[in-house]
Scaffold this active site. Structure first.
Site, PDB file in Angstrom:
ATOM      1  CG  ASP A 258       6.170  45.491  50.479  1.00 16.27           C
ATOM      2  OD1 ASP A 258       7.441  46.339  51.374  1.00 16.27           O
ATOM      3  OD2 ASP A 258       6.397  44.367  50.215  1.00 16.27           O
ATOM      4  CG  HIS A 295       8.750  44.035  46.176  1.00 21.14           C
ATOM      5  ND1 HIS A 295       8.601  44.176  45.699  1.00 21.14           N
ATOM      6  CD2 HIS A 295       8.435  42.863  46.410  1.00 21.14           C
ATOM      7  CE1 HIS A 295       7.900  43.675  44.622  1.00 21.14           C
ATOM      8  NE2 HIS A 295       8.064  42.200  45.590  1.00 21.14           N
TER       9      HIS A 295
END
Length: 331
Positions: A258, A295
Site C-alpha cells: 500500500d 496508500h
C-alpha cells in the site's frame, strides 16, 4: 487559528470541516503538497497541516518560520518527512496523530494478504471479460501457516489478532517486545526463524534509519522460498529493486503493498492519462503476483474522523498554551 492545510483531498476537507465545528479554526485548503515550491502559500498562517508525502525539511521549515508558522500538525502517525531537529532549533512545534484506527490499517493488510494469496485481483479482471477459467489462480490455506509480524505496536498487534483468528502460527519481531502481542497468541521469533519459516511477512514498523530497507537482497535471500510480503507501513522499509529481483527468481511468491518508497508525486493523484516516468514502479505492476494500492490503508470513515479531530484538537491545545498531548520531540 489560521491553518494552511496541504495535500487536501475532498475527504480531508469534508472531515476536517466537520471536526472544526467544535474547534473554530480558520482552514485554508491547498491540494498541492508542501515543499520548497509551495511553502509560500503558508505565509501568514500560524499552523500548517500536512500529510505523509509533504516535505518539511530544514529549508521548508525555515521558510515556514519566516512566514510566521509556529506549529506543524501532521494528520498521520509517521513523522519521517519532518526534520525534527531543525523544527526545534526554529522554535516550531510538531504534533502528530499517535493513534487513530489500528483496525483500518491492519484490516487492509489482511485484505491484501488474502487477495494476493487467492489471486482475487486476477480473478476479478478475468471475470470482467467473462473468463471463468481457474488456471493459475490456486492459493493456499492460511490456517496452519506461519505469519511473521515485523513491528508489534498497535497496528501489528491487531493484524496478529486477525491472523490468530485464521488459525495461523504468528511470530513477531520488535526492538521493544510487547506482552500484549504474546497474550494474543503470538510469540517472538528466534534469530533467523522468520526467514526460515515464515510463509507470509507483514511489515508494521515505523521508517527510521535503522529500519530503512529492512527488506533487502540479503534478507530476501534468507526468506522461505515462495513467501508472501505485505507492506502497509512505509515504502522505505523495502528495497524495491531487490524485491523485483526476488519476484523474478521466484524466491518471493507474491507482494502486496500500500506504500512505495518513491510514492511522493505519484500517490494520491490520478495519473491515468499520462506516462508515468518511474521504471521501477512500471516493472513492479507488470507482475501477476503483485498488488499495489495507493496508500489507502488508513482510509476508513472511523480513521479519518479520528485523524481530523485529533489534529484540530492539537492545534487548539497549542493556541490555548496547553501542553501538547501529541507533540513529537527531536529526541
Amino acid at each position: 487559528m489560521e491553518i494552511a492545510v496541504f495535500s487536501a483531498k475532498s475527504y480531508d476537507r469534508q472531515h476536517l470541516d466537520a471536526a472544526n465545528a467544535a474547534e473554530g479554526h480558520q482552514l485554508k485548503y491547498f491540494e498541492v503538497p508542501l515543499d520548497n515550491e509551495t511553502v509560500g502559500l503558508a505565509a501568514g498562517h500560524g499552523a500548517v497541516c500536512i500529510f505523509v508525502n509533504d516535505r518539511a525539511d530544514a529549508t521548508v521549515l525555515e521558510a515556514l518560520g519566516r512566514g510566521g508558522t509556529k506549529l506543524v500538525a501532521l494528520r498521520c502517525t509517521g513523522f519521517n518527512n519532518v526534520d525534527l531537529k531543525a523544527a526545534q532549533a526554529l522554535g516550531i512545534k510538531v504534533v502528530r496523530v499517535v493513534d487513530y484506527s489500528p483496525n483500518a490499517v491492519a484490516e487492509h493488510a489482511a485484505a491484501l494478504l488474502m487477495a494476493v494469496n487467492r489471486k482475487i485481483h486476477r480473478a476479478y479482471n478475468r471475470t470482467r471479460d467473462f473468463n471463468f477459467s481457474l488456471e493459475g489462480l490456486m492459493g493456499f490455506d492460511l490456517c496452519g501457516k506461519t505469519v511473521a509480524v515485523i513491528g508489534t505496536g498497535k497496528i501489528g498487534r491487531v493484524f496478529a489478532k486477525i491472523m490468530v483468528g485464521f488459525g495461523c502460527n504468528v511470530i513477531g519481531y520488535d526492538k521493544y517486545p510487547s506482552p500484549e502481542f504474546e497474550a494474543l497468541g503470538g510469540r517472538y521469533a528466534d534469530e533467523g526463524e522468520i526467514g526460515a519459516s515464515a510463509d507470509c511477512i507483514s511489515l508494521h514498523c515505523p521508517l527510521t534509519p535503522e529500519t530503512h530497507h529492512i527488506i533487502n537482497a540479503e534478507t530476501l535471500s534468507r526468506a522461505k522460498p515462495g513467501a508472501l510480503l505485505i507492506n502497509t507501513s512505509r515504502g522505505g522499509l523495502i528495497d524495491t529493486e531487490a524485491v523485483i529481483g526476488a519476484l523474478r527468481s521466484g524466491q518471493l511468491g507474491g507482494l502486496a503493498i500500500d506504500v512505495y518508497e518513491q510514492e511522493a508525486g505519484l500517490f494520491f493523484r490520478d495519473l491515468s492519462g499520462i506516462i508515468v516516468d518511474d521504471s521501477v514502479l512500471q516493472q513492479l505492476i507488470t507482475f501477476p503476483n503483485v498488488i499495489v494500492t495507493g496508500h489507502q490503508a488508513f482510509l476508513t470513515r472511523e480513521a479519518v474522523t479520528t485523524i481530523c479531530e485529533t489534529t484540530l484538537r492539537s492545534v487548539t491545545e497549542f493556541e490555548s498554551g496547553k501542553p501538547l498531548t501529541n507533540e513529537v520531540g527531536a529526541g
